[in-house]
Design a protein around this motif. Structure first.
Motif, PDB file in Angstrom:
ATOM      1  N   GLY A  29       6.639  14.278   6.048  1.00 22.76           N
ATOM      2  CA  GLY A  29       6.582  12.857   6.097  1.00 22.76           C
ATOM      3  C   GLY A  29       8.091  12.466   5.218  1.00 22.76           C
ATOM      4  N   SER A  30       8.479  11.192   5.827  1.00 20.91           N
ATOM      5  CA  SER A  30       9.703  10.842   4.982  1.00 20.91           C
ATOM      6  C   SER A  30       9.543  10.425   3.738  1.00 20.91           C
ATOM      7  CB  SER A  30      10.398   9.890   5.833  1.00 20.91           C
ATOM      8  OG  SER A  30       9.665   8.536   6.148  1.00 20.91           O
ATOM      9  N   SER A  31      10.755  10.158   2.970  1.00 16.04           N
ATOM     10  CA  SER A  31      10.834   9.783   1.582  1.00 16.04           C
ATOM     11  C   SER A  31       9.743   8.412   1.651  1.00 16.04           C
ATOM     12  CB  SER A  31      12.101   9.541   1.118  1.00 16.04           C
ATOM     13  OG  SER A  31      12.341  10.698   0.006  1.00 16.04           O
ATOM     14  N   GLY A  32       8.685   8.265   0.426  1.00 15.83           N
ATOM     15  CA  GLY A  32       8.001   7.051   0.511  1.00 15.83           C
ATOM     16  C   GLY A  32       6.873   7.006   1.233  1.00 15.83           C
ATOM     17  N   ALA A  33       6.637   7.920   2.146  1.00 16.26           N
ATOM     18  CA  ALA A  33       5.499   7.793   3.280  1.00 16.26           C
ATOM     19  C   ALA A  33       4.215   7.793   2.560  1.00 16.26           C
ATOM     20  CB  ALA A  33       5.741   9.110   4.003  1.00 16.26           C
ATOM     21  N   GLY A  34       4.067   8.571   1.101  1.00 13.82           N
ATOM     22  CA  GLY A  34       2.930   8.392   0.471  1.00 13.82           C
ATOM     23  C   GLY A  34       2.465   9.983   0.083  1.00 13.82           C
ATOM     24  N   LYS A  35       3.112  10.887   0.247  1.00 17.44           N
ATOM     25  CA  LYS A  35       2.699  12.202  -0.007  1.00 17.44           C
ATOM     26  C   LYS A  35       2.482  12.651  -1.239  1.00 17.44           C
ATOM     27  CE  LYS A  35       6.743  14.007   1.386  1.00 17.44           C
ATOM     28  NZ  LYS A  35       7.495  12.507   1.701  1.00 17.44           N
ATOM     29  N   SER A  37       0.916  -1.318   0.000  1.00 16.50           N
ATOM     30  CA  SER A  37       0.007   0.093   0.069  1.00 16.50           C
ATOM     31  C   SER A  37       0.798   1.255  -0.048  1.00 16.50           C
ATOM     32  CB  SER A  37      -0.946   0.023   1.370  1.00 16.50           C
ATOM     33  OG  SER A  37      -0.181  -0.124   2.442  1.00 16.50           O
ATOM     34  N   ALA A  38       0.362   2.306  -0.975  1.00 15.58           N
ATOM     35  CA  ALA A  38       1.099   3.498  -0.762  1.00 15.58           C
ATOM     36  C   ALA A  38       0.533   4.377   0.167  1.00 15.58           C
ATOM     37  CB  ALA A  38       1.107   4.348  -2.213  1.00 15.58           C
ATOM     38  N   VAL A  39      -1.043   4.450   0.135  1.00  8.24           N
ATOM     39  CA  VAL A  39      -1.540   5.245   1.375  1.00  8.24           C
ATOM     40  C   VAL A  39      -2.769   4.180   1.759  1.00  8.24           C
ATOM     41  CG1 VAL A  39      -0.769   7.645   0.393  1.00  8.24           C
ATOM     42  CG2 VAL A  39      -3.068   6.339  -0.246  1.00  8.24           C
TER      43      VAL A  39
END
Ligand code: ADP
Length: 237
Positions: A40-46, A21-23
């Motif tokens: 949020g950190s890299s890869g968090a889903g922004k 899941s990405a988000v």
């Protein structure tokens, strides 16, 4: 004026044979006129959240609404109308290299013309005005290769604003820019936002987030971990 509403939204990707899941289970409301930092950190889903907002990608579960419009399920013939609600600047440079600044902006302006017919002179006037707003008046005939990265970002922002969208979605627009460029851009966004435009901006620029004190949504592993009204970077309650 449009409100963005996420109802139990999840987005999955397949990577190396696994579904990830990405988000996940995002419930979120962004009112017209909000100024939101997505952190949020890299890869968090922004970026995934930003792309879901504009309908660039569809949710696998749940719905994203722009008022009563389900943006993930807009029929093809109505998509340009929804597209006009959003001005977008993505992380990757996206100006057409073989076109001048003016031609790049004209291309974007024509989406607006398809709905509200305008003369060429009026389109040029719009380009002129928006270039002035981002401090790039006089650069019409330059090619992207003749501009610094900060100048390219300003042109991308001008292109995002050319059809006066009610919502701006910006992904790491300040990355790799010097302080002066970042302040200029944030000041401009602040002015535009105070006139009513919604600004949603994914960023790692903690010191600027802390000075601006706007709504801060913190994403961790695809979930909303914090949503603070006049927040600081990393603040979750
Ligand atoms: P952020 O913008 O916070 O860095 P992203 O939204 O780009 O995060 O990515 C969230 C997660 O989804 C990451 O694990 C990323 O690897 C994954 N992801 C994003 N886009 C894709 C894609 N097109 N294919 C596979 N995985 C993806």
């Amino acid at each position: 004026m449009p409100t963005i509403l996420f109802q139990d939204v999840s987005k999955f990707y397949r990577a190396e044979g696994r579904t990830e899941s990405a988000v996940r289970e995002i419930n979120l409301t962004i009112e017209q006129g909000d100024f939101v930092f997505l952190t949020g950190s890299s890869g968090a889903g922004k970026s995934t959240l930003l792309r879901l907002m504009s309908g660039n990608i569809k949710p696998d579960r749940g719905h994203v609404f722009l008022d009563h419009i389900d943006v993930g399920r807009v029929p093809r013939w109505r998509r340009h109308r929804v597209a006009l609600k959003f001005g977008q600047v993505w992380q990757e440079p996206s100006l057409v290299r073989k076109q001048t600044v003016e031609e790049n902006l004209e291309l974007a302006a024509m989406i607006g013309v398809a709905i509200r017919p305008e003369s060429r002179r009026m389109v040029k006037a719009r380009i002129h005005k928006v270039l002035g707003l981002v401090g790039m008046w006089g650069y019409e005939k330059r090619y992207p290769v003749e501009l610094s990265s900060g100048e390219c970002r300003r042109i991308e922002l001008a292109r995002a604003m050319i059809n006066s969208p009610p919502i701006l979605l910006l992904d790491e627009i300040t990355a790799n820019l010097d302080d002066d460029n970042i302040w200029d851009i944030l000041h401009l966004l602040d002015v535009i936002n105070r006139k009513g435009t919604t600004v949603v901006m994914a960023t790692h620029a903690s010191e600027y987030v802390n000075i601006m004190r706007r709504r801060v949504i913190t994403i961790v592993d695809g979930r909303i971990f914090g949503d603070v009204k006049r927040g600081r970077y990393g603040e979750v309650v």
